[in-house]
Design an enzyme around this catalytic site. Structure first.
Site, PDB file in Angstrom:
ATOM      1  N   GLY A   9     -51.730 -27.958 -19.045  1.00  0.00           N
ATOM      2  CA  GLY A   9     -50.807 -28.956 -18.506  1.00  0.00           C
ATOM      3  C   GLY A   9     -51.391 -29.694 -17.324  1.00  0.00           C
ATOM      4  O   GLY A   9     -52.596 -29.687 -17.094  1.00  0.00           O
ATOM      5  N   HIS A  60     -54.298 -35.132 -17.415  1.00  0.00           N
ATOM      6  CA  HIS A  60     -54.938 -36.335 -16.902  1.00  0.00           C
ATOM      7  C   HIS A  60     -55.596 -37.042 -18.088  1.00  0.00           C
ATOM      8  O   HIS A  60     -55.495 -36.586 -19.243  1.00  0.00           O
ATOM      9  CB  HIS A  60     -55.955 -36.001 -15.798  1.00  0.00           C
ATOM     10  CG  HIS A  60     -56.923 -34.921 -16.173  1.00  0.00           C
ATOM     11  ND1 HIS A  60     -57.856 -35.072 -17.178  1.00  0.00           N
ATOM     12  CD2 HIS A  60     -57.091 -33.658 -15.701  1.00  0.00           C
ATOM     13  CE1 HIS A  60     -58.564 -33.972 -17.292  1.00  0.00           C
ATOM     14  NE2 HIS A  60     -58.115 -33.082 -16.417  1.00  0.00           N
ATOM     15  N   HIS A 114     -57.401 -35.032 -20.811  1.00  0.00           N
ATOM     16  CA  HIS A 114     -56.576 -34.382 -21.838  1.00  0.00           C
ATOM     17  C   HIS A 114     -56.049 -35.422 -22.841  1.00  0.00           C
ATOM     18  O   HIS A 114     -56.004 -35.167 -24.050  1.00  0.00           O
ATOM     19  CB  HIS A 114     -55.355 -33.708 -21.207  1.00  0.00           C
ATOM     20  CG  HIS A 114     -55.672 -32.616 -20.231  1.00  0.00           C
ATOM     21  ND1 HIS A 114     -55.432 -32.725 -18.880  1.00  0.00           N
ATOM     22  CD2 HIS A 114     -56.193 -31.376 -20.420  1.00  0.00           C
ATOM     23  CE1 HIS A 114     -55.778 -31.604 -18.273  1.00  0.00           C
ATOM     24  NE2 HIS A 114     -56.253 -30.765 -19.180  1.00  0.00           N
ATOM     25  N   GLN A 151     -56.258 -15.476 -17.427  1.00  0.00           N
ATOM     26  CA  GLN A 151     -57.580 -16.011 -17.096  1.00  0.00           C
ATOM     27  C   GLN A 151     -57.741 -16.325 -15.611  1.00  0.00           C
ATOM     28  O   GLN A 151     -58.753 -16.905 -15.208  1.00  0.00           O
ATOM     29  CB  GLN A 151     -57.906 -17.226 -17.963  1.00  0.00           C
ATOM     30  CG  GLN A 151     -57.092 -18.482 -17.691  1.00  0.00           C
ATOM     31  CD  GLN A 151     -57.350 -19.545 -18.737  1.00  0.00           C
ATOM     32  OE1 GLN A 151     -56.896 -19.447 -19.874  1.00  0.00           O
ATOM     33  NE2 GLN A 151     -58.074 -20.598 -18.376  1.00  0.00           N
ATOM     34  N   GLY A 168     -62.850 -30.120 -24.002  1.00  0.00           N
ATOM     35  CA  GLY A 168     -63.725 -30.993 -23.224  1.00  0.00           C
ATOM     36  C   GLY A 168     -65.034 -30.300 -22.862  1.00  0.00           C
ATOM     37  O   GLY A 168     -65.070 -29.090 -22.649  1.00  0.00           O
ATOM     38  N   LYS A 169     -66.099 -31.113 -22.771  1.00  0.00           N
ATOM     39  CA  LYS A 169     -67.404 -30.549 -22.412  1.00  0.00           C
ATOM     40  C   LYS A 169     -67.520 -30.266 -20.918  1.00  0.00           C
ATOM     41  O   LYS A 169     -68.504 -29.697 -20.488  1.00  0.00           O
ATOM     42  CB  LYS A 169     -68.520 -31.525 -22.805  1.00  0.00           C
ATOM     43  CG  LYS A 169     -68.856 -31.527 -24.280  1.00  0.00           C
ATOM     44  CD  LYS A 169     -70.178 -32.269 -24.456  1.00  0.00           C
ATOM     45  CE  LYS A 169     -70.477 -32.533 -25.903  1.00  0.00           C
ATOM     46  NZ  LYS A 169     -71.714 -33.318 -26.063  1.00  0.00           N
ATOM     47  N   ASP A 219     -65.872 -28.148 -19.311  1.00  0.00           N
ATOM     48  CA  ASP A 219     -65.888 -26.682 -19.303  1.00  0.00           C
ATOM     49  C   ASP A 219     -66.889 -26.220 -20.373  1.00  0.00           C
ATOM     50  O   ASP A 219     -66.512 -25.676 -21.413  1.00  0.00           O
ATOM     51  CB  ASP A 219     -64.474 -26.154 -19.571  1.00  0.00           C
ATOM     52  CG  ASP A 219     -63.517 -26.581 -18.483  1.00  0.00           C
ATOM     53  OD1 ASP A 219     -63.733 -26.218 -17.327  1.00  0.00           O
ATOM     54  OD2 ASP A 219     -62.564 -27.324 -18.789  1.00  0.00           O
ATOM     55  N   GLN A 231     -67.011 -22.535 -21.354  1.00  0.00           N
ATOM     56  CA  GLN A 231     -65.800 -22.211 -22.126  1.00  0.00           C
ATOM     57  C   GLN A 231     -65.962 -22.665 -23.571  1.00  0.00           C
ATOM     58  O   GLN A 231     -65.682 -21.899 -24.523  1.00  0.00           O
ATOM     59  CB  GLN A 231     -64.597 -22.898 -21.482  1.00  0.00           C
ATOM     60  CG  GLN A 231     -63.341 -22.929 -22.359  1.00  0.00           C
ATOM     61  CD  GLN A 231     -62.131 -23.444 -21.615  1.00  0.00           C
ATOM     62  OE1 GLN A 231     -61.588 -22.747 -20.773  1.00  0.00           O
ATOM     63  NE2 GLN A 231     -61.676 -24.646 -21.922  1.00  0.00           N
ATOM     64  N   LEU A 275     -62.926 -35.690 -14.354  1.00  0.00           N
ATOM     65  CA  LEU A 275     -61.493 -35.482 -14.146  1.00  0.00           C
ATOM     66  C   LEU A 275     -61.163 -34.005 -14.308  1.00  0.00           C
ATOM     67  O   LEU A 275     -61.696 -33.322 -15.184  1.00  0.00           O
ATOM     68  CB  LEU A 275     -60.679 -36.316 -15.145  1.00  0.00           C
ATOM     69  CG  LEU A 275     -60.814 -37.826 -15.025  1.00  0.00           C
ATOM     70  CD1 LEU A 275     -59.763 -38.522 -15.909  1.00  0.00           C
ATOM     71  CD2 LEU A 275     -60.680 -38.310 -13.583  1.00  0.00           C
TER      72      LEU A 275
HETATM   73  O1  PAF Z   1     -59.381 -25.332 -20.430  1.00  0.00           O
HETATM   74  C1  PAF Z   1     -58.207 -24.954 -20.290  1.00  0.00           C
HETATM   75  O2  PAF Z   1     -57.315 -25.712 -19.901  1.00  0.00           O
HETATM   76  C2  PAF Z   1     -57.873 -23.513 -20.594  1.00  0.00           C
HETATM   77  O3  PAF Z   1     -58.920 -22.661 -20.257  1.00  0.00           O
HETATM   78  C3  PAF Z   1     -57.423 -23.267 -22.052  1.00  0.00           C
HETATM   79  C4  PAF Z   1     -58.541 -23.565 -23.032  1.00  0.00           C
HETATM   80  C5  PAF Z   1     -56.224 -24.153 -22.363  1.00  0.00           C
HETATM   81  C6  PAF Z   1     -57.015 -21.810 -22.239  1.00  0.00           C
HETATM   82  O4  PAF Z   1     -55.983 -21.456 -21.374  1.00  0.00           O
END
Ligand code: PAF
Length: 275
Positions: free
Chosen positions: A27, A30, A33, A57, A142-143, A145, A148, A179
């Site tokens: 959430g 921006h 997203h 997390q 998104g790249k 992260d 991730q 962003l």
């Molecule tokens: O990147 C994020 O916003 C979070 O790590 C995700 C992938 C939604 C998991 O909670």
């Protein structure tokens, strides 16, 4: 667009959908997203965006309580982009104390994982759970992260998940700052300084393209430059794009994480070296 808060209701609603494109978020949306939600439309007939601030997390000293929650504004900005917004409560996602987790690959203990123990375990666990709930054909991340995205790709591939994981380019402010929902923690002066991280990564990219191959020296110079301007550096590393191991291949990525005041910023730049 429908806002759904219950897993059972979402499953009923999605039962007849076959081409679901999914954008998981926490959430406080921006343009980064919204860009993912827009791109999702190219991959599916039904675009689902989840909004869930995942407690698993966040470390005990991290910003879980302060993380901005702006559901009404998020839904307004998703009008016309998403078909369904799934925004479960913590109790809906974790009705009992979670004791089953995804054990992420060893790279989860390096880079961001070194400063945030358990972060990627909690992230991978919620992403797998969301995949099981939404059952998407495609999921977009998104790249920015980068680590991730790498861990999610590994999870999807090694656990044979029936989902295609797409990495999308980082969306930036006009001055180049990536962003992030956390940018709003920056004071005015910190916001002006924040763009230095991307400038530094671009300088490193140019050095690499000009032939610099002493990665250690490049990394330590970058850390010195940041520290000299008041940043607290977690890491600046030159790694392979494919496995995030120390750079040994032509396709590399320079990854950085550092704090300005109380705000931890992340960024990266991909570099393609010629032989
Ligand atoms: O990147 C994020 O916003 C979070 O790590 C995700 C992938 C939604 C998991 O909670």
């Amino acid at each position: 667009m429908r806002l759904i808060r219950k897993i059972d209701e979402l499953r009923v609603c999605l039962a007849s959908e076959r081409a679901i494109a999914f954008v998981p978020t926490m959430g406080n949306l921006h343009e980064g997203h919204l860009d993912l939600a827009r791109q999702a439309r190219n991959y599916g007939d039904c675009v689902v965006v989840s909004i869930f601030v995942n407690p698993l997390q966040f470390g005990p000293a991290e910003d879980f309580d302060d993380y901005p929650r702006t559901l009404d504004a998020d839904c307004a900005s998703l009008q016309g982009l998403a078909d369904i917004v799934f925004a479960p409560s913590i109790n809906e996602m974790y009705p009992v104390q979670q004791s089953v987790y995804v054990d992420p690959p060893p790279i989860a203990n390096e880079l961001c994982g070194a400063a945030r123990p358990g972060h990627f375990r909690g992230m991978a666990t919620v992403v797998l759970k969301l995949f099981n709930i939404v059952n998407p054909a495609v999921a977009l991340f998104g790249k920015k992260d980068y680590q991730q995205l790498h861990i999610i790709r590994q999870m999807a591939s090694q656990l044979s998940l029936p989902v295609r994981v797409i990495g999308c380019e980082t969306v930036r402010a006009p001055d180049g700052l990536a962003l992030s929902s956390r940018n709003q923690y920056l004071s005015g002066t910190e916001r002006s300084e924040a763009v230095f991280l991307q400038q530094l990564l671009q300088d490193m990219r140019h050095s690499l393209l000009r032939g610099e191959r002493d990665f250690e020296r490049l990394q330590s110079r970058a850390v010195e430059a940041l520290v000299g301007r008041g940043w607290r550096v977690d890491y600046v590393m030159v790694r392979n794009q494919s496995d995030l191991q120390p750079a040994s291949q032509p396709e590399i990525v320079v990854l950085a994480a550092a704090k300005l005041g109380k705000t931890r910023l992340l960024d990266n730049v991909e570099v393609f070296l010629s032989a």
